[in-house]
Design an enzyme around this catalytic site. Structure first.
Site, PDB file in Angstrom:
ATOM      1  N   TYR A  61       0.622  -0.727   0.218  1.00 36.49           N
ATOM      2  CA  TYR A  61      -0.127   0.020   0.127  1.00 36.49           C
ATOM      3  C   TYR A  61       0.736   1.160  -0.434  1.00 36.49           C
ATOM      4  CZ  TYR A  61      -3.865  -3.177   1.136  1.00 36.49           C
ATOM      5  OH  TYR A  61      -4.592  -4.458   1.485  1.00 36.49           O
ATOM      6  N   HIS A  91      -8.640   2.230  -5.444  1.00 32.22           N
ATOM      7  CA  HIS A  91      -7.630   0.724  -5.296  1.00 32.22           C
ATOM      8  C   HIS A  91      -6.556   1.637  -5.202  1.00 32.22           C
ATOM      9  CE1 HIS A  91     -11.582  -1.991  -3.991  1.00 32.22           C
ATOM     10  NE2 HIS A  91     -11.588  -1.474  -5.690  1.00 32.22           N
TER      11      HIS A  91
END
Length: 146
Positions: free
Chosen positions: A22, A99
């Site tokens: 991430y 995302h």
């Protein structure tokens, strides 16, 4: 123009949680950068994050009649939540699913999205820039259809 940015479960841990997947940017960093970008486009951006499905559904309902578009990273709820899908369908506000990671290059259970079918578009895999790409795509869609 008014856009709502929704972030789902565990995104409050960005910058700490699995940075190899991430990245190192915090959610606050992403929201601040996107808010600046929105302001340059004369767009008001409201940001909301919750780890609770019902809170996200409530915030989607509150957007009806107030927001022109929604950016949503529902996190794991992307793959499980018919309630969020139905809330988005119910308010009929155009939205882009976003995302940080490429969900299609990850575990099989992340390959299906309950939200994508009704989305204007889906942006994934570009880290924090995914949010910028999603905002630009949503604004382009809204302006074309104004």
């Amino acid at each position: 123009m008014h856009v709502l940015l929704l972030n789902g479960p565990n995104l409050n841990l960005l910058g700490q949680r699995e940075p190899g997947i991430y990245g190192h940017s915090s959610l606050a960093d992403i929201e601040a950068a996107l808010t600046r970008e929105a302001e340059q486009e004369s767009v008001q951006l409201d940001c909301f994050q919750s780890n609770f499905e019902g809170a996200l559904v409530d915030r989607i309902h509150q957007a009806m009649g107030r927001c022109d578009g929604i950016l949503i990273n529902a996190g794991a709820y992307t793959h499980t939540s018919i309630a969020i899908r139905d809330a988005l369908a119910g308010v009929a506000i155009p939205y882009v699913e976003v995302h940080l990671s490429n969900t299609h290059a990850r575990e099989n259970f992340r390959h299906h999205s309950f939200l994508a079918e009704r989305a204007v578009g889906v942006i994934c895999g570009f880290g924090p820039a995914s949010y910028s790409f999603a905002l630009n795509g949503l604004l382009s869609h809204l302006r074309r259809n104004a």
